[in-house]
Design an enzyme around this catalytic site. Sequence first.
Site, PDB file in Angstrom:
ATOM      1  N   ASP A  75       0.863  -1.181   0.000  1.00 33.23           N
ATOM      2  CA  ASP A  75       0.000   0.000   0.000  1.00 33.23           C
ATOM      3  C   ASP A  75       0.897   1.227   0.000  1.00 33.23           C
ATOM      4  O   ASP A  75       1.988   1.207   0.586  1.00 33.23           O
ATOM      5  CB  ASP A  75      -0.887  -0.009   1.258  1.00 33.23           C
ATOM      6  N   SER A  90     -10.859  -4.961  -7.182  1.00 28.48           N
ATOM      7  CA  SER A  90     -11.715  -3.796  -6.923  1.00 28.48           C
ATOM      8  C   SER A  90     -12.958  -3.902  -7.790  1.00 28.48           C
ATOM      9  O   SER A  90     -12.904  -4.406  -8.900  1.00 28.48           O
ATOM     10  CB  SER A  90     -11.008  -2.505  -7.322  1.00 28.48           C
ATOM     11  N   ALA A  92     -25.202  -7.807  -8.926  1.00 25.29           N
ATOM     12  CA  ALA A  92     -25.467  -8.437  -7.625  1.00 25.29           C
ATOM     13  C   ALA A  92     -25.701  -7.348  -6.572  1.00 25.29           C
ATOM     14  O   ALA A  92     -26.684  -7.394  -5.812  1.00 25.29           O
ATOM     15  CB  ALA A  92     -24.298  -9.330  -7.211  1.00 25.29           C
ATOM     16  N   ASN A  93     -24.827  -6.347  -6.534  1.00 28.65           N
ATOM     17  CA  ASN A  93     -25.003  -5.285  -5.549  1.00 28.65           C
ATOM     18  C   ASN A  93     -26.251  -4.455  -5.825  1.00 28.65           C
ATOM     19  O   ASN A  93     -26.941  -4.036  -4.895  1.00 28.65           O
ATOM     20  CB  ASN A  93     -23.761  -4.394  -5.503  1.00 28.65           C
ATOM     21  N   LEU A 147     -29.217  -6.384  -4.509  1.00 36.06           N
ATOM     22  CA  LEU A 147     -29.278  -6.375  -3.035  1.00 36.06           C
ATOM     23  C   LEU A 147     -29.767  -5.020  -2.535  1.00 36.06           C
ATOM     24  O   LEU A 147     -30.647  -4.931  -1.677  1.00 36.06           O
ATOM     25  CB  LEU A 147     -27.896  -6.687  -2.450  1.00 36.06           C
ATOM     26  N   CYS A 196     -19.998   0.263  -1.450  1.00 34.83           N
ATOM     27  CA  CYS A 196     -20.302  -0.401  -2.728  1.00 34.83           C
ATOM     28  C   CYS A 196     -21.668  -0.103  -3.333  1.00 34.83           C
ATOM     29  O   CYS A 196     -21.758   0.197  -4.517  1.00 34.83           O
ATOM     30  CB  CYS A 196     -20.142  -1.907  -2.562  1.00 34.83           C
TER      31      CYS A 196
HETATM   32  C1  UDX Z   1     -12.844  -1.501  -1.874  1.00 35.36           C
HETATM   33  C2  UDX Z   1     -12.841  -2.270  -3.125  1.00 35.36           C
HETATM   34  O1  UDX Z   1     -11.602  -2.817  -3.434  1.00 35.36           O
HETATM   35  C3  UDX Z   1     -13.411  -1.537  -4.164  1.00 35.36           C
HETATM   36  O2  UDX Z   1     -13.847  -2.443  -5.101  1.00 35.36           O
HETATM   37  C4  UDX Z   1     -14.592  -0.841  -3.704  1.00 35.36           C
HETATM   38  O3  UDX Z   1     -15.180  -0.303  -4.807  1.00 35.36           O
HETATM   39  C5  UDX Z   1     -14.225   0.192  -2.696  1.00 35.36           C
HETATM   40  O4  UDX Z   1     -13.711  -0.429  -1.702  1.00 35.36           O
HETATM   41  P1  UDX Z   1     -11.436  -1.096  -0.010  1.00 35.36           P
HETATM   42  O5  UDX Z   1     -10.461  -2.173   0.242  1.00 35.36           O
HETATM   43  O6  UDX Z   1     -12.701  -1.137   0.770  1.00 35.36           O
HETATM   44  O7  UDX Z   1     -11.706  -1.108  -1.514  1.00 35.36           O
HETATM   45  O8  UDX Z   1     -10.844   0.354  -0.021  1.00 35.36           O
HETATM   46  P2  UDX Z   1      -9.832   1.002   0.961  1.00 35.36           P
HETATM   47  O9  UDX Z   1     -10.054   0.476   2.312  1.00 35.36           O
HETATM   48  O10 UDX Z   1      -9.901   2.468   0.675  1.00 35.36           O
HETATM   49  O11 UDX Z   1      -8.421   0.427   0.475  1.00 35.36           O
HETATM   50  C6  UDX Z   1      -7.767   0.768  -0.694  1.00 35.36           C
HETATM   51  C7  UDX Z   1      -6.266   0.921  -0.388  1.00 35.36           C
HETATM   52  O12 UDX Z   1      -5.558   1.091  -1.615  1.00 35.36           O
HETATM   53  C8  UDX Z   1      -5.925   2.118   0.483  1.00 35.36           C
HETATM   54  O13 UDX Z   1      -5.277   1.686   1.652  1.00 35.36           O
HETATM   55  C9  UDX Z   1      -4.998   2.962  -0.409  1.00 35.36           C
HETATM   56  O14 UDX Z   1      -3.970   3.599   0.314  1.00 35.36           O
HETATM   57  C10 UDX Z   1      -4.466   1.937  -1.367  1.00 35.36           C
HETATM   58  N1  UDX Z   1      -3.957   2.491  -2.623  1.00 35.36           N
HETATM   59  C11 UDX Z   1      -4.708   3.346  -3.338  1.00 35.36           C
HETATM   60  C12 UDX Z   1      -2.691   2.114  -3.067  1.00 35.36           C
HETATM   61  O15 UDX Z   1      -1.988   1.362  -2.410  1.00 35.36           O
HETATM   62  N2  UDX Z   1      -2.245   2.603  -4.266  1.00 35.36           N
HETATM   63  C13 UDX Z   1      -2.972   3.476  -5.016  1.00 35.36           C
HETATM   64  O16 UDX Z   1      -2.529   3.901  -6.091  1.00 35.36           O
HETATM   65  C14 UDX Z   1      -4.249   3.860  -4.525  1.00 35.36           C
HETATM   66  C1  UDX Z   2     -22.134  -5.368   0.083  1.00 33.60           C
HETATM   67  C2  UDX Z   2     -22.491  -6.742  -0.490  1.00 33.60           C
HETATM   68  O1  UDX Z   2     -23.366  -7.440   0.406  1.00 33.60           O
HETATM   69  C3  UDX Z   2     -21.235  -7.548  -0.746  1.00 33.60           C
HETATM   70  O2  UDX Z   2     -21.548  -8.778  -1.382  1.00 33.60           O
HETATM   71  C4  UDX Z   2     -20.312  -6.733  -1.633  1.00 33.60           C
HETATM   72  O3  UDX Z   2     -19.101  -7.423  -1.865  1.00 33.60           O
HETATM   73  C5  UDX Z   2     -20.017  -5.394  -1.019  1.00 33.60           C
HETATM   74  O4  UDX Z   2     -21.238  -4.698  -0.760  1.00 33.60           O
HETATM   75  P1  UDX Z   2     -21.464  -4.435   2.468  1.00 33.60           P
HETATM   76  O5  UDX Z   2     -21.713  -3.105   1.854  1.00 33.60           O
HETATM   77  O6  UDX Z   2     -20.194  -4.658   3.182  1.00 33.60           O
HETATM   78  O7  UDX Z   2     -21.568  -5.580   1.352  1.00 33.60           O
HETATM   79  O8  UDX Z   2     -22.653  -4.768   3.515  1.00 33.60           O
HETATM   80  P2  UDX Z   2     -24.159  -5.279   3.395  1.00 33.60           P
HETATM   81  O9  UDX Z   2     -24.342  -6.271   4.453  1.00 33.60           O
HETATM   82  O10 UDX Z   2     -24.498  -5.700   2.028  1.00 33.60           O
HETATM   83  O11 UDX Z   2     -24.996  -3.993   3.823  1.00 33.60           O
HETATM   84  C6  UDX Z   2     -25.068  -2.836   3.017  1.00 33.60           C
HETATM   85  C7  UDX Z   2     -26.002  -1.823   3.640  1.00 33.60           C
HETATM   86  O12 UDX Z   2     -27.356  -2.240   3.542  1.00 33.60           O
HETATM   87  C8  UDX Z   2     -25.744  -1.576   5.135  1.00 33.60           C
HETATM   88  O13 UDX Z   2     -25.848  -0.201   5.421  1.00 33.60           O
HETATM   89  C9  UDX Z   2     -26.857  -2.345   5.798  1.00 33.60           C
HETATM   90  O14 UDX Z   2     -27.186  -1.841   7.059  1.00 33.60           O
HETATM   91  C10 UDX Z   2     -27.986  -2.169   4.809  1.00 33.60           C
HETATM   92  N1  UDX Z   2     -29.012  -3.224   4.886  1.00 33.60           N
HETATM   93  C11 UDX Z   2     -28.712  -4.513   4.583  1.00 33.60           C
HETATM   94  C12 UDX Z   2     -30.303  -2.888   5.256  1.00 33.60           C
HETATM   95  O15 UDX Z   2     -30.603  -1.722   5.528  1.00 33.60           O
HETATM   96  N2  UDX Z   2     -31.259  -3.876   5.320  1.00 33.60           N
HETATM   97  C13 UDX Z   2     -30.990  -5.180   5.014  1.00 33.60           C
HETATM   98  O16 UDX Z   2     -31.893  -6.021   5.089  1.00 33.60           O
HETATM   99  C14 UDX Z   2     -29.658  -5.503   4.645  1.00 33.60           C
END
Ligand code: UDX
Ligand code: UDX
Length: 466
Positions: free
Chosen positions: A37, A134, A226-227, A230, A279
Amino acid sequence: MSKKITKICCIGAGYVGGPTMSIIAKKCPEIWVTVVDINKERIDQWNNANLDNLPIYEPGLKEVVGETRGKNLFFSTEVDRAIDEAEMIFISVNTPTKTYGKGKGQAADLKYIELCARNIAKIAKNNKIVVEKSTLPVRTAAAIKSILDNNGNGVHFEILSNPEFLAEGTAITDLLHADRVLIGGEDTPTGREAKDALSKIYEHWLPKERILQTNVWSSELSKLVANAFLAQRVSSINSISALCEKTDANIEEVSKAIGFDSRIGPKFLNASVGFGGSCFQKDILNLVYIARTFGLQEVADYWEQVIILNDYQKRRFADNMITTLYNTVSGKKIVVYGWAFKKDTNDTRESAAIYVVDALLEENAEIVVYDPQVSEKKIYADLDYLNTRSPAENRRLLKVGDKPIEITKDAHAIAILTEWDEFKAFNWQVIYKNMLKPAFVFDGRRLLTTGSMEEIGFKYYKIGQK
Ligand code: UDX
Ligand code: UDX
């Protein structure tokens, strides 16, 4: 192209990269996994001797990291070296919604992805499999391939799409017991070989029939769809929650009644103050953007409505609080329980709490927030990012407390915005005594029971119920 993978690198040590690589390291002891990172502070946290200081909170994560770190799991800022050594490179960097230019507010900003691709092209001296982890708009793999092929040192790159389906708060279980793993790649001999190589990694702990191989387009689009499906369920049930509040219907009874239909199913039908997370909104916006790009206006409008309804739900909740509190919250102390977008995570991206609180602050309410996992720094950063008022104003009107019961002293109302289990166990009798009367509780997560709250004396409002 090597068939058996021995060294993996993952760029991006975030909510996706960290847990996913930890599980791969645990289940594949013969593979070296390096997570890199550009953010040194984050890497230092991942390497912290005290496992309670990992940068993300996920039940079960620290145990897995404790088991594998330093053996075959490594966290580092040496991005170039890790790329050079790996046979397979996962890209797991963040892809925020664009805040400028074309597609502003809708399309994903791919600048980090492009930077990664250019860097890989520059460094790679032998064939690599590049895996997009991602969530990305459809066709990103093609863009990555073009960058790699046009800037590389003549080596062969195979691009795979391997979207993540883990949900935060249950990431470790979701990874260990994935419903399915999706691997998209080209239908060429080297493409098939690359898909098989990645499949072999997952086959260490998942049955082969749950690992689906598709073309790249299908894989990328399936993640967004899928998202979107949901999120659509949540918006659907939330739309009905508004109707229930106007009638004698109870959203819980409606959810249960429809969920019994095996074609509908019982999951993801919990009415709430609105969905959040990194997401749902972003992926739908991507879907909307792609549909518009292809001139499919009706398709775009259809999915956009899921977000419009979600914004309505958050606004409706805040408006109801203001109306119920005699049409003014100015100068009134309101305690907010929960800032994370769901329980069991310290992630706050797009959390409903941010928007509800912002609306209350606009009315000059005095807010005190308690969340068991979210830091004060993060709460202020989330509010400042909205730019609705100055950072100084945010700090004047909002305080963060770590004593959830004490902070209710002289409060007019409490809003429950995250469904943390510990809120259920609070001594609500003491809280009632602390508060000004009438003491209002607005439950945006349907966490507490109407009967017992009313028995204590609260004016209790539960989303989806009159
Ligand atoms: C996720 C998913 O990977 C992505 O698909 C989704 O759309 C957003 O969230 P997530 O792991 O949750 O990513 O994001 P985050 O916790 O922000 O982590 C991304 C990391 O990548 C950060 O720590 C950032 O510093 C790093 N990064 C970013 C690099 O190392 N290089 C870069 O050029 C940009
Ligand atoms: C989601 C997808 O579930 C996962 O498959 C994908 O990889 C990333 O996005 P996440 O966003 O981490 O995961 O959490 P999720 O459990 O899906 O909840 C998303 C939001 O919906 C939360 O704010 C949750 O509180 C809300 N939610 C979920 C509701 O309000 N009601 C429900 O019945 C379920």
